[in-house]
Design a protein around this motif. Sequence first.
Motif, mmCIF file in Angstrom:
data_model
loop_
_atom_site.group_PDB
_atom_site.id
_atom_site.type_symbol
_atom_site.label_atom_id
_atom_site.label_comp_id
_atom_site.label_asym_id
_atom_site.label_seq_id
_atom_site.Cartn_x
_atom_site.Cartn_y
_atom_site.Cartn_z
ATOM 1 N N TYR A 1 36.003 40.910 41.773
ATOM 2 C CA TYR A 1 37.142 41.165 42.661
ATOM 3 C C TYR A 1 38.262 40.224 42.270
ATOM 4 O O TYR A 1 38.049 39.030 42.096
ATOM 5 N N ASP A 2 39.470 40.779 42.103
ATOM 6 C CA ASP A 2 40.601 39.923 41.770
ATOM 7 C C ASP A 2 41.910 40.655 42.045
ATOM 8 O O ASP A 2 41.927 41.880 42.195
ATOM 9 N N TYR A 3 42.989 39.893 42.134
ATOM 10 C CA TYR A 3 44.349 40.413 42.131
ATOM 11 C C TYR A 3 44.924 40.082 40.756
ATOM 12 O O TYR A 3 44.865 38.923 40.328
ATOM 13 N N VAL A 4 45.473 41.065 40.070
ATOM 14 C CA VAL A 4 46.018 40.823 38.738
ATOM 15 C C VAL A 4 47.463 41.315 38.651
ATOM 16 O O VAL A 4 47.860 42.244 39.360
ATOM 17 N N GLY B 1 47.662 41.346 33.462
ATOM 18 C CA GLY B 1 46.240 41.133 33.679
ATOM 19 C C GLY B 1 45.892 39.720 34.096
ATOM 20 O O GLY B 1 44.708 39.352 34.151
ATOM 21 N N LYS B 2 46.887 38.917 34.435
ATOM 22 C CA LYS B 2 46.655 37.538 34.846
ATOM 23 C C LYS B 2 46.266 37.463 36.312
ATOM 24 O O LYS B 2 46.869 38.101 37.178
ATOM 25 N N SER B 3 45.264 36.677 36.620
ATOM 26 C CA SER B 3 44.742 36.562 37.981
ATOM 27 C C SER B 3 45.686 35.794 38.897
ATOM 28 O O SER B 3 46.339 34.825 38.488
ATOM 29 N N LYS B 4 45.721 36.230 40.150
ATOM 30 C CA LYS B 4 46.514 35.522 41.158
ATOM 31 C C LYS B 4 45.996 34.095 41.376
ATOM 32 O O LYS B 4 46.734 33.208 41.804
ATOM 33 N N THR B 5 44.731 33.888 41.063
ATOM 34 C CA THR B 5 44.164 32.542 41.234
ATOM 35 C C THR B 5 44.824 31.539 40.290
ATOM 36 O O THR B 5 44.729 30.322 40.493
ATOM 37 N N GLN B 6 45.505 32.033 39.261
ATOM 38 C CA GLN B 6 46.164 31.160 38.294
ATOM 39 C C GLN B 6 47.649 30.974 38.590
ATOM 40 O O GLN B 6 48.359 30.284 37.844
ATOM 41 N N VAL C 1 44.806 28.204 53.096
ATOM 42 C CA VAL C 1 43.928 28.734 52.050
ATOM 43 C C VAL C 1 44.768 29.527 51.060
ATOM 44 O O VAL C 1 45.816 30.085 51.426
ATOM 45 N N GLY C 2 44.368 29.547 49.809
ATOM 46 C CA GLY C 2 45.081 30.322 48.804
ATOM 47 C C GLY C 2 44.133 31.209 48.032
ATOM 48 O O GLY C 2 42.910 31.176 48.230
ATOM 49 N N PRO C 3 44.667 32.028 47.122
ATOM 50 C CA PRO C 3 43.826 32.954 46.339
ATOM 51 C C PRO C 3 42.748 32.256 45.518
ATOM 52 O O PRO C 3 41.697 32.839 45.259
ATOM 53 N N LYS C 4 43.008 31.026 45.114
ATOM 54 C CA LYS C 4 42.027 30.283 44.337
ATOM 55 C C LYS C 4 40.751 30.058 45.129
ATOM 56 O O LYS C 4 39.657 29.933 44.567
#
Length: 307
Positions: A95-98, A102-107, A121-124
């Motif tokens: 599961y991810d947001y890109v 294709g870069k992850s929201k966690t980055q 809290v954040g996506p990370k």
Amino acid sequence: MKLTKTLTSVSIIALSALTLAACGSNSSDKDSSSSKTKSSKVAKKSSSSAKEQKQTAGAALQDGDYSLEEADYSHGYKVEMSMTVAGGKITKTTYDYVDKDGKSKTQDADYEKTMKKQSGVGPKEYIPELNKSFTKNGSNVGAIDVVSGATDSSLSFKNYAAQLVQAAQAGKTDKITIQNGQKMKDGTYTLEEENYSHGYRTVFSITVAGGKITESKYDNVDKNGKSKSDDAEYEKSMKKVNGVGPKEYTEKLNASLVKNQEPAKVDVVSGATHSSDSFILYAEQLINAAQAGNTTPIKVSNIVYAE
């Protein structure tokens, strides 16, 4: 991480047996601006996973790889999600947001900082937590923890997880595309459970006119089509224990959806948390159908567990 454990015993495809003591956002981009206020709409209740419980009804999961993605980007990101079933069990989930690269929201350090400052809290944090909870709980989607501060993404996640499980029950490995950026198309959209729990199953429909929900019809019916709201004995027993019965909470949930238009804004009825949780998840799926303009009735092979 502090988790708000909610929406945990009843879900679109993993409905535990409803008891008298228990009696259920189409968009995933609102966390940084609205998750604090929306979280108050969600009952703060937890329950243990039903993984060890004996399943008495509901289609088994068929082996294969199942995937889902949002069609449109919101604030530069869209959801991509998948799960693998082997030996009839969920063995892996992603599961991810890109973004478009294709870069992850966690980055995304700026997004993380902004959301964390506002919501704590954040996506990370919430993205891996939700995925971990899905892998842990398997087809019991109702037991997936809602992450405090990321309520809207958590509700969307549970809805998408439920749709993946439903696909696995039917053995449909075609990618599910969520038309998240589309307005709801006018029409009537219906969903119904196939299996009875304590003598009742859910039937639910919404009517969309002018791009808005104008009518919500959520109910639980017995094998004769009789509404739980008309079950005087059930009403009396539940009201004595919880202060509310199906006659009241059914009406309140339907009215709240029409008023607020978004499942995440539906008021959870005190004393009917599980039915409220189920209502919210099913409403999410119906809205996805309305966004796609798909009026084909949704049949849910809801999983029922022995008490």
